[in-house]
Write a protein that holds these residues in place. Sequence first.
Motif, mmCIF file in Angstrom:
data_model
loop_
_atom_site.group_PDB
_atom_site.id
_atom_site.type_symbol
_atom_site.label_atom_id
_atom_site.label_comp_id
_atom_site.label_asym_id
_atom_site.label_seq_id
_atom_site.Cartn_x
_atom_site.Cartn_y
_atom_site.Cartn_z
ATOM 1 N N PHE A 121 3.581 16.648 -52.044
ATOM 2 C CA PHE A 121 3.544 17.571 -51.430
ATOM 3 C C PHE A 121 2.160 17.933 -51.868
ATOM 4 O O PHE A 121 1.492 18.588 -50.745
ATOM 5 C CB PHE A 121 4.076 18.624 -51.608
ATOM 6 C CG PHE A 121 4.251 19.814 -50.733
ATOM 7 C CD1 PHE A 121 4.142 19.514 -49.427
ATOM 8 C CD2 PHE A 121 4.527 21.128 -51.309
ATOM 9 C CE1 PHE A 121 4.147 20.664 -48.588
ATOM 10 C CE2 PHE A 121 3.802 22.291 -50.747
ATOM 11 C CZ PHE A 121 4.338 22.306 -48.872
ATOM 12 N N ILE A 122 1.959 18.442 -52.993
ATOM 13 C CA ILE A 122 0.816 19.118 -53.410
ATOM 14 C C ILE A 122 -1.101 18.347 -53.232
ATOM 15 O O ILE A 122 -1.620 18.782 -52.344
ATOM 16 C CB ILE A 122 0.700 19.208 -55.343
ATOM 17 C CG1 ILE A 122 1.425 20.532 -55.312
ATOM 18 C CG2 ILE A 122 -0.878 19.820 -55.510
ATOM 19 C CD1 ILE A 122 2.021 20.378 -57.038
ATOM 20 N N ASN A 174 -0.966 16.146 -50.726
ATOM 21 C CA ASN A 174 -1.028 16.287 -48.968
ATOM 22 C C ASN A 174 -1.750 17.854 -48.882
ATOM 23 O O ASN A 174 -2.730 17.253 -47.630
ATOM 24 C CB ASN A 174 0.377 16.028 -48.514
ATOM 25 C CG ASN A 174 0.791 14.905 -48.454
ATOM 26 O OD1 ASN A 174 0.079 13.614 -49.167
ATOM 27 N ND2 ASN A 174 1.716 14.191 -48.156
ATOM 28 N N THR A 175 -1.559 18.245 -49.121
ATOM 29 C CA THR A 175 -1.784 20.171 -48.696
ATOM 30 C C THR A 175 -3.269 20.344 -48.916
ATOM 31 O O THR A 175 -3.986 20.790 -47.934
ATOM 32 C CB THR A 175 -0.922 21.337 -49.849
ATOM 33 O OG1 THR A 175 0.746 20.639 -49.482
ATOM 34 C CG2 THR A 175 -0.801 22.283 -49.403
ATOM 35 N N ILE A 176 -3.367 19.309 -50.092
ATOM 36 C CA ILE A 176 -5.062 20.221 -50.425
ATOM 37 C C ILE A 176 -5.514 18.959 -50.223
ATOM 38 O O ILE A 176 -6.357 19.513 -48.970
ATOM 39 C CB ILE A 176 -4.739 19.545 -51.932
ATOM 40 C CG1 ILE A 176 -4.623 20.645 -53.138
ATOM 41 C CG2 ILE A 176 -7.119 19.361 -52.304
ATOM 42 C CD1 ILE A 176 -4.071 19.880 -54.394
ATOM 43 N N ARG A 216 -4.857 17.889 -46.184
ATOM 44 C CA ARG A 216 -5.671 18.925 -45.258
ATOM 45 C C ARG A 216 -6.162 19.424 -44.883
ATOM 46 O O ARG A 216 -6.582 19.769 -44.354
ATOM 47 C CB ARG A 216 -3.859 19.167 -44.188
ATOM 48 C CG ARG A 216 -2.674 17.915 -43.919
ATOM 49 C CD ARG A 216 -0.924 18.493 -43.923
ATOM 50 N NE ARG A 216 -0.829 19.703 -44.629
ATOM 51 C CZ ARG A 216 0.066 19.492 -45.145
ATOM 52 N NH1 ARG A 216 0.668 18.657 -44.660
ATOM 53 N NH2 ARG A 216 0.326 20.633 -46.197
ATOM 54 N N LYS A 217 -5.933 21.021 -46.046
ATOM 55 C CA LYS A 217 -7.310 21.619 -45.661
ATOM 56 C C LYS A 217 -8.342 20.991 -46.203
ATOM 57 O O LYS A 217 -9.585 21.383 -45.427
ATOM 58 C CB LYS A 217 -6.798 22.820 -46.958
ATOM 59 C CG LYS A 217 -5.326 22.868 -47.210
ATOM 60 C CD LYS A 217 -5.337 24.699 -48.381
ATOM 61 C CE LYS A 217 -4.160 25.612 -48.187
ATOM 62 N NZ LYS A 217 -3.909 25.957 -46.692
ATOM 63 N N LYS A 259 -4.256 18.664 -39.358
ATOM 64 C CA LYS A 259 -3.196 19.868 -38.892
ATOM 65 C C LYS A 259 -2.269 18.991 -39.298
ATOM 66 O O LYS A 259 -1.467 17.768 -39.719
ATOM 67 C CB LYS A 259 -2.976 19.599 -37.381
ATOM 68 C CG LYS A 259 -3.816 20.388 -36.387
ATOM 69 C CD LYS A 259 -3.388 20.966 -35.218
ATOM 70 C CE LYS A 259 -3.487 19.692 -33.777
ATOM 71 N NZ LYS A 259 -3.175 20.158 -32.773
ATOM 72 N N ARG A 260 -1.161 19.660 -39.998
ATOM 73 C CA ARG A 260 -0.361 19.696 -40.090
ATOM 74 C C ARG A 260 0.780 19.068 -39.634
ATOM 75 O O ARG A 260 1.491 19.930 -38.322
ATOM 76 C CB ARG A 260 0.831 20.828 -41.270
ATOM 77 C CG ARG A 260 2.036 20.858 -42.023
ATOM 78 C CD ARG A 260 2.579 21.981 -42.760
ATOM 79 N NE ARG A 260 3.982 21.701 -43.246
ATOM 80 C CZ ARG A 260 4.566 21.759 -44.276
ATOM 81 N NH1 ARG A 260 4.238 23.552 -44.108
ATOM 82 N NH2 ARG A 260 5.669 21.689 -44.778
ATOM 83 N N TYR A 307 -7.256 11.333 -44.186
ATOM 84 C CA TYR A 307 -5.936 11.693 -44.116
ATOM 85 C C TYR A 307 -4.609 10.264 -44.367
ATOM 86 O O TYR A 307 -3.872 10.521 -45.795
ATOM 87 C CB TYR A 307 -5.293 12.891 -43.290
ATOM 88 C CG TYR A 307 -4.036 13.261 -43.626
ATOM 89 C CD1 TYR A 307 -3.820 14.245 -45.330
ATOM 90 C CD2 TYR A 307 -2.949 13.200 -43.036
ATOM 91 C CE1 TYR A 307 -3.238 14.733 -45.771
ATOM 92 C CE2 TYR A 307 -1.854 13.246 -44.146
ATOM 93 C CZ TYR A 307 -1.728 14.155 -44.802
ATOM 94 O OH TYR A 307 -0.283 14.869 -45.164
ATOM 95 N N GLN A 348 -3.666 9.098 -48.130
ATOM 96 C CA GLN A 348 -2.488 9.709 -48.573
ATOM 97 C C GLN A 348 -1.655 8.132 -48.939
ATOM 98 O O GLN A 348 -0.499 8.094 -49.888
ATOM 99 C CB GLN A 348 -1.689 9.607 -46.991
ATOM 100 C CG GLN A 348 0.044 10.179 -47.352
ATOM 101 C CD GLN A 348 0.486 10.901 -46.370
ATOM 102 O OE1 GLN A 348 0.095 10.810 -45.702
ATOM 103 N NE2 GLN A 348 1.727 11.790 -46.467
#
Length: 146
Positions: free
Chosen positions: A24-25, A27-29, A31-32, A37-38, A118, A122
């Motif tokens: 999760f961490i 993926n969040t990084i 994506r930014k 887009k999430r 992404y 991932q």
Amino acid sequence: MYPGQEPIFGKLIVLIVILSLIIFIFNTIMRKILKVKRTKFFSQTHVNDLHKKGDSIIVTLTVIATIVAAIIFYDHPNLPINNSLAVFMVSMVFLFLQEVFRAIIEWKYKKGQNDYLYTIFQLIFVLFVGYFAFQSGGFGLFPDLL
């Protein structure tokens, strides 16, 4: 539970939480960084009809291959790995193929967007984390895994 065995359910939950948090961490990084887009959690978003058809074919092949692998690997004591692990690995190969297919479709049909990058990053990260978790015996939680 048999004498001498310890319950693994709690350890398994801890392992799943740790792996989920790490992914999760990441993926969040990503994506930014990539400005992607999430998507909704567990959503089936397809780029186009070709992606939808190809994805359904891969899912069907995954189910068939997993069932066939379960039948083939059932009760084979001569395998160098656990029978359940062999079936799991077969399904993971198809999951890998599904994500590669997604990345190719995103690259080809979503021009000007970084969704394919992404997906590739991932996939690579999840492979590394999964490999490390497996090789380390679930980060030390399951030392007898191998």
